[in-house]
Design an enzyme around this catalytic site. Structure first.
Site, short mmCIF file in Angstrom:
data_model
loop_
_atom_site.label_atom_id
_atom_site.label_comp_id
_atom_site.label_asym_id
_atom_site.label_seq_id
_atom_site.Cartn_x
_atom_site.Cartn_y
_atom_site.Cartn_z
N HIS A 1 -25.80 -22.87 31.24
CA HIS A 1 -25.13 -22.83 32.54
C HIS A 1 -25.45 -21.53 33.29
O HIS A 1 -25.63 -21.54 34.50
CB HIS A 1 -23.62 -23.00 32.38
N HIS B 1 -23.84 -33.08 35.85
CA HIS B 1 -23.81 -31.98 34.88
C HIS B 1 -25.03 -32.02 33.97
O HIS B 1 -25.58 -30.97 33.61
CB HIS B 1 -22.54 -32.00 34.03
N ASP C 1 -27.62 -29.00 33.29
CA ASP C 1 -28.07 -28.56 31.96
C ASP C 1 -29.60 -28.50 31.89
O ASP C 1 -30.18 -27.56 31.35
CB ASP C 1 -27.57 -29.51 30.88
N HIS D 1 -29.98 -31.59 25.36
CA HIS D 1 -30.63 -30.29 25.16
C HIS D 1 -31.84 -30.38 24.23
O HIS D 1 -32.85 -29.71 24.45
CB HIS D 1 -29.63 -29.29 24.60
#
Length: 297
Positions: A83, A240, A244, A267
């Site tokens: 973030h 979001h 990321d 991720h």
């Protein structure tokens, strides 16, 4: 584009403090100016018995379970950097020292907006060195089952993402955005991380989500959103995920000129496509707008 042609650092120190969403530990963070060509370097001020500096790079990423973790050769780590990294790249910070007195970045409200506000207060300091961009010139793609992460050539920076969850609170969502500093602030910066209530006990048994709460995440129970204030946007979840991805791409050490596409990715796949790009030299090149502007004069 002239203001983007040269590197920038923060004009003055920026301070943050808060709890780590996974460790549950409090941490204090200070962003400091750094010389041109430094990149982003984390410094664990609580570690004094070995090398405590971790330079951000694609290879420095060591874990990607529910967050991005970087490490150095001495085994010192900092987790949940994505973030902040998204805020740095989208406000134009090329070089910064990030002093932190714990193992995990504060989650703040679960988005990048507090980091953006802090960087705005500090301001940017222009530097004489040209900013380097990573321009995608050929397609690089990583596929794992029904999950996919792709980097494609594009005239600018674009981010597209798709997610699908059984919960009616999320369902299937997609976003496709041309991304710049203004667009990031308008479209993504305030979009929070999210999690499912039924997973919390298992995650905490694994040492994760110990600091998670409705103060720093959207919490879903079955088909219901538990946060009293509800969502900030109807598709906050996929936005979001796009946030990321932007942070995860900045471990490349330079802004991307290209298009990122994520389908059911996270991720791990974001970092996998970063590593695939670095392992495919013909698929990218370093571009400096300063040199192009000089040639055009």
């Amino acid at each position: 584009m002239a203001e983007f042609a040269f590197q920038h650092t923060v004009r003055s120190p920026v301070r943050f403090a808060g709890i780590g969403v996974h460790t549950g530990e409090q941490a204090r963070v200070t962003l400091l100016p750094a010389p041109a060509d430094t990149g982003v370097v984390f410094i664990r001020t609580d570690v004094r018995d070995r090398d405590n500096r971790i330079a951000v790079s694609g290879e420095a990423v060591c874990r990607t379970q529910l967050g991005t973790v970087i490490t150095n050769a001495a085994g010192v780590t900092v987790s949940t950097i994505e973030h902040l990294m998204a805020a740095l790249v989208m406000t134009g910070v090329d070089n910064a020292l990030v002093e932190i007195d714990g193992p995990e970045m504060p989650i703040m409200d679960g988005s990048s907006i507090d980091f953006i506000r802090g960087l705005d207060r500090a301001g940017l300091q222009p530097q004489g060195a040209p900013r380097r961009f990573i321009e995608i010139v050929d397609v690089v793609e990583v596929i794992e089952g029904d999950k996919r992460a792709t980097l494609r050539p594009s005239d600018g920076f674009e981010v597209a993402f798709e997610i699908a969850f059984a919960s009616a609170a999320i369902g299937r969502q997609a976003v496709d955005l041309k991304m710049g500093a203004g667009a990031f602030r308008r479209e993504l910066a305030d979009c929070r991380t999210f999690g499912f209530l039924h997973e919390v006990e298992a995650l905490r048994a694994m040492g994760l989500a110990r600091g998670g709460s409705m103060d720093n995440a959207v919490v879903i129970d079955g088909d219901e959103i538990m946060n009293p204030e509800g969502l900030r946007r109807p598709d906050e979840f996929v936005r979001h995920k796009a946030l990321d991805a932007i942070g995860d791409l900045y471990v490349l050490g330079a802004p991307v000129i290209g298009r990122f596409e994520g389908v059911l990715a996270g991720h791990a796949l974001n970092n996998a496509v970063v590593r695939a790009l670095l392992a495919t030299p013909h698929a990218w090149r370093v571009r400096t707008l300063a040199a192009e502007m000089a040639e055009a004069v």
